[in-house]
Scaffold this active site. Structure first.
Site, PDB file in Angstrom:
ATOM      1  N   ASN A  93     -10.444   0.097  -0.124  1.00 49.52           N
ATOM      2  CA  ASN A  93      -8.981   0.176  -0.061  1.00 49.52           C
ATOM      3  C   ASN A  93      -8.416  -0.375  -1.375  1.00 49.52           C
ATOM      4  O   ASN A  93      -8.517  -1.569  -1.647  1.00 49.52           O
ATOM      5  CB  ASN A  93      -8.506  -0.645   1.139  1.00 49.52           C
ATOM      6  CG  ASN A  93      -6.999  -0.635   1.321  1.00 49.52           C
ATOM      7  OD1 ASN A  93      -6.262  -0.237   0.422  1.00 49.52           O
ATOM      8  ND2 ASN A  93      -6.530  -1.080   2.471  1.00 49.52           N
ATOM      9  N   HIS A 114      -3.021   7.176   2.660  1.00 48.72           N
ATOM     10  CA  HIS A 114      -3.488   5.917   2.060  1.00 48.72           C
ATOM     11  C   HIS A 114      -4.907   5.647   2.564  1.00 48.72           C
ATOM     12  O   HIS A 114      -5.185   5.727   3.766  1.00 48.72           O
ATOM     13  CB  HIS A 114      -2.539   4.780   2.467  1.00 48.72           C
ATOM     14  CG  HIS A 114      -3.109   3.427   2.185  1.00 48.72           C
ATOM     15  ND1 HIS A 114      -3.665   3.094   0.967  1.00 48.72           N
ATOM     16  CD2 HIS A 114      -3.235   2.323   2.978  1.00 48.72           C
ATOM     17  CE1 HIS A 114      -4.088   1.843   1.019  1.00 48.72           C
ATOM     18  NE2 HIS A 114      -3.846   1.360   2.217  1.00 48.72           N
ATOM     19  N   CYS A 122       0.811  -1.231   0.000  1.00 46.14           N
ATOM     20  CA  CYS A 122       0.000   0.000   0.000  1.00 46.14           C
ATOM     21  C   CYS A 122       0.839   1.273   0.000  1.00 46.14           C
ATOM     22  O   CYS A 122       0.324   2.359  -0.241  1.00 46.14           O
ATOM     23  CB  CYS A 122      -0.966  -0.007   1.172  1.00 46.14           C
ATOM     24  SG  CYS A 122      -2.116  -1.378   1.077  1.00 46.14           S
TER      25      CYS A 122
HETATM   26  O1  UT7 Z   1      -3.963  -1.206   3.419  1.00 47.47           O
HETATM   27  C1  UT7 Z   1      -2.902  -1.624   4.227  1.00 47.47           C
HETATM   28  C2  UT7 Z   1      -3.029  -1.082   5.596  1.00 47.47           C
HETATM   29  N1  UT7 Z   1      -4.267  -1.577   6.160  1.00 47.47           N
HETATM   30  C3  UT7 Z   1      -4.830  -0.935   7.161  1.00 47.47           C
HETATM   31  O2  UT7 Z   1      -4.367   0.113   7.562  1.00 47.47           O
HETATM   32  C4  UT7 Z   1      -6.030  -1.569   7.808  1.00 47.47           C
HETATM   33  C5  UT7 Z   1      -5.895  -1.481   9.295  1.00 47.47           C
HETATM   34  N2  UT7 Z   1      -6.983  -2.144  10.029  1.00 47.47           N
HETATM   35  C6  UT7 Z   1      -8.256  -1.732  10.005  1.00 47.47           C
HETATM   36  O3  UT7 Z   1      -8.646  -0.858   9.245  1.00 47.47           O
HETATM   37  C7  UT7 Z   1      -9.202  -2.349  11.013  1.00 47.47           C
HETATM   38  O4  UT7 Z   1      -8.466  -3.041  12.001  1.00 47.47           O
HETATM   39  C8  UT7 Z   1     -10.243  -3.310  10.370  1.00 47.47           C
HETATM   40  C9  UT7 Z   1     -11.254  -2.515   9.538  1.00 47.47           C
HETATM   41  C10 UT7 Z   1      -9.543  -4.332   9.508  1.00 47.47           C
HETATM   42  C11 UT7 Z   1     -11.032  -4.013  11.464  1.00 47.47           C
HETATM   43  O5  UT7 Z   1     -11.657  -3.054  12.340  1.00 47.47           O
HETATM   44  P1  UT7 Z   1     -11.468  -3.165  13.935  1.00 47.47           P
HETATM   45  O6  UT7 Z   1     -12.258  -2.080  14.518  1.00 47.47           O
HETATM   46  O7  UT7 Z   1      -9.976  -3.147  14.177  1.00 47.47           O
HETATM   47  O8  UT7 Z   1     -12.114  -4.539  14.256  1.00 47.47           O
HETATM   48  P2  UT7 Z   1     -11.422  -5.852  14.867  1.00 47.47           P
HETATM   49  O9  UT7 Z   1     -10.487  -6.475  13.886  1.00 47.47           O
HETATM   50  O10 UT7 Z   1     -10.918  -5.529  16.240  1.00 47.47           O
HETATM   51  O11 UT7 Z   1     -12.692  -6.804  15.016  1.00 47.47           O
HETATM   52  C12 UT7 Z   1     -13.794  -6.461  15.855  1.00 47.47           C
HETATM   53  C13 UT7 Z   1     -14.858  -7.519  15.687  1.00 47.47           C
HETATM   54  C14 UT7 Z   1     -14.317  -8.947  15.756  1.00 47.47           C
HETATM   55  O12 UT7 Z   1     -15.286  -9.730  16.429  1.00 47.47           O
HETATM   56  P3  UT7 Z   1     -15.080 -10.099  17.992  1.00 47.47           P
HETATM   57  O13 UT7 Z   1     -13.772 -10.848  18.037  1.00 47.47           O
HETATM   58  O14 UT7 Z   1     -15.031  -8.776  18.705  1.00 47.47           O
HETATM   59  O15 UT7 Z   1     -16.301 -10.908  18.299  1.00 47.47           O
HETATM   60  C15 UT7 Z   1     -14.277  -9.378  14.308  1.00 47.47           C
HETATM   61  O16 UT7 Z   1     -14.419 -10.775  14.144  1.00 47.47           O
HETATM   62  O17 UT7 Z   1     -15.461  -7.381  14.382  1.00 47.47           O
HETATM   63  C16 UT7 Z   1     -15.473  -8.666  13.742  1.00 47.47           C
HETATM   64  N3  UT7 Z   1     -15.431  -8.470  12.312  1.00 47.47           N
HETATM   65  C17 UT7 Z   1     -16.534  -8.240  11.568  1.00 47.47           C
HETATM   66  N4  UT7 Z   1     -17.827  -8.168  11.898  1.00 47.47           N
HETATM   67  C18 UT7 Z   1     -18.697  -7.912  10.893  1.00 47.47           C
HETATM   68  C19 UT7 Z   1     -14.336  -8.445  11.502  1.00 47.47           C
HETATM   69  N5  UT7 Z   1     -14.719  -8.200  10.243  1.00 47.47           N
HETATM   70  C20 UT7 Z   1     -16.068  -8.081  10.252  1.00 47.47           C
HETATM   71  C21 UT7 Z   1     -17.027  -7.840   9.268  1.00 47.47           C
HETATM   72  N6  UT7 Z   1     -18.339  -7.756   9.612  1.00 47.47           N
HETATM   73  N7  UT7 Z   1     -16.703  -7.651   7.961  1.00 47.47           N
END
Ligand code: UT7
Length: 344
Positions: free
Chosen positions: A291, A261, A127
C-alpha cells in the site's frame, strides 16, 4: 483561457466540452525491496498471512538518504517526459508523509525540476490524495487558471509506520507517481469526465498519526483500525465509484478498467464485484509494492498500461479511500501514452 487542442476540436466537434486530459504518466520506486519473509524474521507474522489477507508479497523502502521529495521529483520529471512537455503552468502534490511539517514540498519539487515560479502547493487527503489532487488540478484547468498541471503523489510510509507493529508494518511501502493534465476536450482519449469527493471527520481516529498536542510524550507512530477501515472502504469506494459511472451514464459492463486504491487485494475484488464491472477490468498491482497510499493509483496505472491492460479510449474508473476519512472517484477515458518509470 483554453488550450489550442480545445479550440481545434471545438471547431470540428461542436458537442465537445473543455476538459482536463491526462497527457503523461511517470513513476518512481525505491530500489530496495522488502519481502514478506524478511519482515517475518522480526515480527510475529508470516508470508501466508500477509499474502492471503492482503495480496502483498513485497514492498519498497526508501534508502535513508532518499526523501519523499526525491521520489516525487523523479516521478514528476518522468510524467513531463512521458507527456513530451518541458514546462507546466502549476504543480499539485498529494502526500501524507511530508519530509517536514512546513513549508509544503510542491514549491521545492517545481524548483528542482526546472519549473520556475509556477503556483505549487500540497494537498493532504491521505490515500485519497491522488484523486483529490487530480480534481483540484482539473478545477484549475476548467477555471482557466492553468492550461497544464503536474499532479504528483509521493509517500514514504516507512518513516511513519512502527516497524514493531505487525498490523501496519506489513502493509505499507514507499513510492511515487505523477500525471500531467492539459486542457483538451471531453471527446479526446484521456479526458477526465466526472469526479466525486467526500469526507467524514467523525472517523478521523480510524487512520491517525497523533500530533504533539495530542500525545506530548513518546513516539508518534501511524495507527489504523484495520477492520473498521476495511468496512468503510468497501462502502464508500463502491458508492463513490457508482456516482461517477452514473454521471457518465456508463453501464458496469462497459467499464474497461477499474483502478481502486491499492490497500488490499480483497477490497479491490469485493468493490469490483459490488460494482459488477467485468472481472478482468479490476486492476490489482499491490503484490510487489504494498500500500503506497496516495501514490498507489498512478503506480497501478503505470503497471496496467505497460501490461497492455489499459487500452486507449477504455472507460476507466478510479476510486480511493483513506484517512480523514476521505474518499473520491474519477471517470476518464484512457489516453495513448507510455509511462516513464524510474528507480532510486
Ligand atoms: O490505505 C488506507 C485504507 N486502508 C485500508 O483500506 C485497509 C483496510 N484494512 C485491511 O486491509 C485489513 O483489515 C487488514 C489487512 C489491515 C487486516 O486484515 P483482517 O482480515 O481485517 O484482519 P483483522 O484485523 O481482523 O485481524 C485478524 C487477526 C487478528 O488476530 P486475532 O485477534 O483474530 O487473534 C490480528 O491480531 O490477524 C491478526 N494479525 C496478524 N496476524 C499475522 C494482524 N496483523 C497480522 C499480521 N500477521 N501481520
Amino acid at each position: 483561457m483554453h488550450g489550442p487542442e480545445f479550440a481545434r476540436v471545438a471547431r470540428e466537434e461542436p458537442d465537445a466540452r473543455p476538459a482536463a486530459v491526462i497527457a503523461g504518466l511517470g513513476t518512481c520506486l525505491p530500489r530496495t525491496e522488502i519481502a514478506n519473509a524478511a519482515l517475518a524474521e522480526h515480527l510475529d507474522t508470516n508470508d501466508e498471512w500477509i499474502r492471503s489477507r492482503t495480496g502483498i508479497t513485497a514492498r519498497r523502502r526508501a534508502a535513508p538518504d532518499v526523501s519523499m521529495t526525491d521520489l516525487a521529483c523523479a516521478a514528476a520529471a518522468g510524467a513531463l517526459s512521458s507527456a513530451g512537455l518541458a514546462t507546466v503552468d502549476a504543480l499539485v502534490l498529494a502526500t501524507s508523509t511530508p519530509d517536514r511539517p512546513c513549508p509544503a514540498a510542491a514549491p521545492e519539487i517545481a524548483y528542482r525540476i526546472g519549473q520556475g515560479a509556477i503556483p505549487a502547493f500540497d494537498v493532504s487527503a491521505v490515500c485519497s490524495g491522488f484523486i483529490y489532487a487530480t480534481a483540484t488540478a482539473a478545477g484549475l484547468i476548467s477555471a482557466g487558471i492553468a492550461d497544464s498541471v503536474l499532479v504528483t503523489a509521493a509517500e514514504t510510509y516507512s518513516r511513519i509506520v512502527d516497524p514493531a507493529d505487525r498490523s501496519t508494518a506489513v502493509l505499507f511501502g514507499d513510492g511515487a507517481g505523477a500525471v500531467v493534465l492539459r486542457c483538451g476536450t471531453t471527446r479526446e482519449p484521456g479526458a477526465l469526465l466526472a469526479f466525486d469527493l467526500g469526507s467524514d471527520g467523525a472517523a478521523r481516529d480510524f487512520i491517525h498519526v497523533p500530533g504533539e498536542h495530542e500525545q506530548p510524550k513518546g513516539e508518534r507512530w501511524f495507527t489504523m483500525a484495520g477492520r473498521k477501515v476495511y468496512l468503510r472502504a468497501l462502502q464508500q469506494m463502491t458508492s463513490s465509484a457508482l456516482r461517477v459511472m452514473e454521471d457518465c451514464s456508463w453501464s458496469p459492463e462497459s467499464v474497461g478498467a477499474f483502478v481502486a486504491h491499492q490497500a488490499n487485494a480483497r477490497i479491490i475484488d469485493a468493490v469490483a464485484n459490488r460494482l459488477r464491472v467485468p472481472l478482468d477490468a479490476a486492476v490489482c498491482e499491490i503484490a510487489r509494492v504494498g500500500n503506497t497510499a496516495a501514490a498507489s493509483i498512478p503506480l497501478a496505472l503505470a503497471d496496467a498500461a505497460d501490461g497492455g491492460r489499459l487500452k486507449p479510449g477504455a472507460r476507466t474508473v478510479l476510486t480511493a479511500f483513506g484517512g480523514g476519512l476521505t474518499w473520491g472517484s474519477a471517470a476518464l477515458t484512457w489516453p495513448t501514452l507510455t509511462p516513464v518509470r524510474t528507480e532510486i
